[in-house]
Design a protein around this motif. Structure first.
Motif, short mmCIF file in Angstrom:
data_model
loop_
_atom_site.label_atom_id
_atom_site.label_comp_id
_atom_site.label_asym_id
_atom_site.label_seq_id
_atom_site.Cartn_x
_atom_site.Cartn_y
_atom_site.Cartn_z
N ASP A 1 -13.89 -2.90 -0.83
CA ASP A 1 -13.05 -2.22 -1.82
C ASP A 1 -13.01 -3.00 -3.12
O ASP A 1 -13.08 -2.43 -4.22
N GLU B 1 -17.56 -0.76 -10.62
CA GLU B 1 -17.34 0.55 -11.23
C GLU B 1 -17.16 0.40 -12.74
O GLU B 1 -16.36 -0.41 -13.21
N GLU C 1 0.83 -1.21 0.00
CA GLU C 1 0.00 0.00 0.00
C GLU C 1 0.86 1.25 0.00
O GLU C 1 0.57 2.23 -0.70
N HIS D 1 2.19 6.44 -6.98
CA HIS D 1 1.07 7.19 -7.54
C HIS D 1 1.30 8.70 -7.40
O HIS D 1 1.03 9.48 -8.32
N LYS E 1 -6.61 8.19 -0.68
CA LYS E 1 -7.18 6.96 -0.15
C LYS E 1 -6.11 5.92 0.11
O LYS E 1 -6.11 5.23 1.14
N HIS E 2 -5.16 5.80 -0.83
CA HIS E 2 -4.06 4.86 -0.63
C HIS E 2 -3.20 5.24 0.57
O HIS E 2 -2.71 4.37 1.31
N HIS F 1 -16.43 2.88 -15.11
CA HIS F 1 -15.54 3.82 -15.80
C HIS F 1 -16.22 4.36 -17.06
O HIS F 1 -15.64 4.38 -18.15
N VAL G 1 -9.32 13.40 -9.47
CA VAL G 1 -9.77 12.06 -9.08
C VAL G 1 -8.57 11.19 -8.69
O VAL G 1 -8.64 10.41 -7.72
N GLU G 2 -7.48 11.32 -9.43
CA GLU G 2 -6.29 10.55 -9.08
C GLU G 2 -5.71 10.98 -7.72
O GLU G 2 -5.22 10.15 -6.95
N GLU H 1 -16.35 -2.47 -4.97
CA GLU H 1 -16.43 -1.18 -5.66
C GLU H 1 -15.62 -1.19 -6.95
O GLU H 1 -16.04 -0.64 -7.97
N GLU H 2 -14.45 -1.81 -6.91
CA GLU H 2 -13.63 -1.86 -8.12
C GLU H 2 -14.27 -2.72 -9.20
O GLU H 2 -14.15 -2.44 -10.39
N ALA I 1 -7.71 9.31 -5.16
CA ALA I 1 -7.30 7.91 -5.03
C ALA I 1 -5.97 7.80 -4.28
O ALA I 1 -5.79 6.90 -3.45
#
Length: 678
Positions: free
Chosen positions: A193, A200, A88, A95, A162-163, A202, A155-156, A196-197, A159
């Motif tokens: 999680d 989703e 993580e 990222h 969140k990470h 996109h 948005v990134e 959700e992935e 994310a």
């Protein structure tokens, strides 16, 4: 030097505001300023020095950017090789570095795009409006793309944040022992999680590169929150998308149809409020119309007028209300078919087929004649005539609801003829919608291609006739082999529980609706045929199903007639009342006379007396002219003024229909039957 050049340019541009009052002198100053800014009138040494300094600064920034990019690449490789970091933590750091790399590249691209835009503007002609419009369009496209990129970067960053939170949680979990409950919650969190992935879609990334997709600037309007929610955090407000509304530059309004997070149930509160408001206001409006002797449907239309754009303008989800109202039409036609037995259909099928066709042809002929006299385009004349030739099936169905037909043995029932002709008009409606694109092309085609367009129209007509034959063949198979066992199974399973019966009948109706839609025939015909097929099982079956479906039909019919009122504009009717009354009376009288003429030719001599009642039932304009008119206006067949005239004439003809119907009933129906028919 650069500052001096810009000060001189500003001085020259601002001179016309003072001593230069002559337009010719102003134009010379503007031309000189543009030449100076392009470098044609500047001192060569100053221009070279400014260029060298600017290039030196830009090249220095680009070198620094390349150095930073190399350092970021090395940092990413170091993080990936670091064994002391968890997955993580590695994901978060990598990222973050990648986002910073993208930020540097986008900043460099923005600089060169700005330089290119300035160069293009300086090389253009300030008098050329087309060139300035094209430059503005290109800047707008660039801004839209920049906004999309910035949105994606944001948005990134979310994310990445969140990470980071997940990495911190993992570090905390490693430093302390977890209880059994904490371990269970941690497993649930990871499973959530993954869910959700998986769900989703996109949709934004998948559709932004599709052909025909345009980027638009929209406004997002949030509903005012209650006092108790005003202290909510920004994240909670952003996540609460259920009350959001988007408005584009064309003033079209959009609401949320599918949220990003499908695990949270959401409700369209605008739509709920609209339905509740219509339901509450329909009661006094319908009650008032009943008191003064008008059908309740006019009370529901008045309700739509009061709540629509021409009244309080309190209906927000107009499209959703109209969509729900369409189900009122479906169930109304289902009950019409339930009362319309196949034996009746066989008795009047020739009249039902011939009558509407003859009336439509005569209406188009009169429309072309008047169009020629008034110098109206033939395409527009054909469309208006076809629109006005249609009659309202739901309205006539309400007239006939519960009436007792006590005709003599061997005579033709006027209700059978009326409903048969109206169903055929619904088929014509589907046919006309199917050939409308070809009609548009034929209106702008040259004489050399008219033959091809006529051939295409004939091919479309052949396809529709083939589809009708397929539908009726399928109905014959269903009536012979399927409908009997299907209803008996429903009846057996629904003893003591009417839900199964209602769901079974509704599912069968929607199945027939879907079949006719797939075969390019009107959905309304499928609903009518579903009722007719079930009515073949006998009178007891018809009564049982009618008791279950009628309350559903009544509620949905209220929504349908209220949705019609949303498109009625009383102010326009008042402004042009004389013209609209003349046009409405002309249309009603013409349809009545044509219907009497056609029925006099095709009805048997023993049933000639019903032509007055049938003609009175057909002497109004269908509410589907709203649908046809809106499509024709979008396609450019008719203008805004003609569209409003069609809406107003349709509304006034529907208001006159009950009076004409009652007059025909009083004249032609015997007294015992008259009370039940009115």
């Amino acid at each position: 030097m650069k500052a001096t050049g810009f000060i001189s340019l500003w001085t020259l541009v601002s001179l016309p505001c003072g001593p230069l009052a002559n337009p010719a002198e102003r134009e010379d100053v503007v031309k000189h300023a543009i030449k100076l800014h392009r470098g044609k009138g500047a001192v060569i040494t100053q221009r070279k020095q400014w260029v060298l300094e600017s290039c030196r600064k830009l090249s220095g920034l680009l070198r620094q950017k390349n150095v930073v990019l190399n350092k970021l690449k090395n940092a990413i490789r170091a993080v990936e090789k670091d064994a002391g970091l968890s997955d993580e933590e590695k994901l978060f750091q990598v990222h973050t570095f990648e986002i910073f790399q993208k930020e540097l590249n986008e900043s460099e691209n923005s600089v060169f795009q700005a330089i290119h835009g300035l160069q293009r503007a300086l090389q253009g002609d300030y008098k050329d409006v087309v060139n300035m419009k094209e430059s503005s369009r290109q800047r707008l496209e660039a801004l839209r793309e920049a906004a999309i990129k910035e949105e994606m970067e944001y948005v990134e960053l979310l994310a990445a944040e969140k990470h980071q939170v997940e990495a911190l949680k993992n570090i905390q979990h490693q430093n302390k022992s977890l209880s059994m409950l904490d371990e269970i919650l941690e497993d649930v969190r990871k499973a959530a999680d993954r869910l959700e992935e998986e769900i989703e879609e996109h949709a934004f990334d998948d559709n932004k590169s599709v052909r025909g997709v345009n980027f638009e600037a929209v406004l997002r309007v949030e509903e005012d929150e209650a006092n108790s929610k005003r202290n909510a955090s920004k994240r909670e407000v952003e996540d609460d998308l259920g009350l959001s509304m988007l408005i584009d530059s064309q003033n079209n309004q959009y609401i949320l149809t599918k949220p990003r997070d499908s695990t949270i149930p959401r409700a369209d509160h605008h739509f709920i409020k609209d339905i509740v408001t219509i339901g509450m206001l329909s009661l006094p409006c319908g009650w008032l119309c009943t008191t003064i002797g008008l059908p309740t449907m006019f009370g529901y239309i008045i309700c739509g007028v009061l709540l629509g754009p021409s009244g309080l303008n309190s209906i927000k989800s107009i499209v959703q209300v109209e969509t729900l109202g369409e189900f009122g039409v479906f169930f109304t036609l289902f009950l019409v078919g339930l009362e319309f037995s196949p034996e009746r259909l066989r008795k009047v099928w020739k009249i039902s087929l011939q009558g509407p066709c003859y009336m439509t042809v005569l209406m188009i002929a009169f429309g072309l004649l008047w169009g020629h006299l008034l110098q109206i385009r033939p395409t527009q004349s054909v469309f208006i005539s076809t629109c006005l030739s249609l009659s309202s099936t739901p309205l006539v169905s309400r007239f006939l609801a519960g009436s007792v037909r006590g005709d003599k043995e061997g005579d033709i029932d006027y209700s059978s003829v009326l409903l048969g002709m109206l169903v055929m008009q619904d088929v014509q409606l589907g046919l006309f919608i199917a050939v409308m694109p070809t009609l548009i092309q034929a209106g702008v085609s040259t004489y050399s291609s008219i033959f091809k367009e006529i051939l295409r129209i004939l091919i479309l007509i052949g396809q529709i006739l083939f589809s009708l034959a397929a539908v009726f063949l399928l109905c014959l198979v269903i009536k012979t082999y399927l409908i009997g066992p299907y209803y008996r199974k429903l009846h057996t399973e629904s003893k003591g529980n009417k839900e199964i019966l209602i769901l079974g009948i509704t599912a069968f109706t929607f199945l027939m609706l879907t079949i006719t839609e797939l075969l390019d025939v009107s959905m309304e015909l499928g609903c009518f045929l579903a009722g007719a097929l079930i009515s073949s099982q006998g009178h007891m079956v018809t009564e049982e199903i009618m008791c279950c479906i009628e309350p559903i039909r009544d509620f949905l019919a209220i929504i349908f007639f209220a949705s019609i009122g949303l498109h009625v504009f009383p102010t326009f009717v008042i402004y042009e009342l004389t013209v609209l009354l003349f046009l409405t009376l002309s249309v009603v009288i013409m349809k009545f006379v044509l219907a009497v003429l056609v029925l006099s030719l095709i009805l048997p001599k023993t049933s000639q007396y019903i032509k007055w009642i049938v003609s009175a039932g057909l002497a109004q304009v269908s509410e589907f002219s709203f649908v046809l008119g809106s499509r024709a206006r979008r396609a450019g067949i008719i203008s805004r003024e003609v569209y409003l005239l069609i809406l107003s004439v349709t509304t006034l003809s529907l208001l006159l229909a009950p009076a004409l119907w009652r007059a025909a009933i009083m004249k032609c129906v015997p007294r015992p039957e008259r009370r039940s028919s009115t």
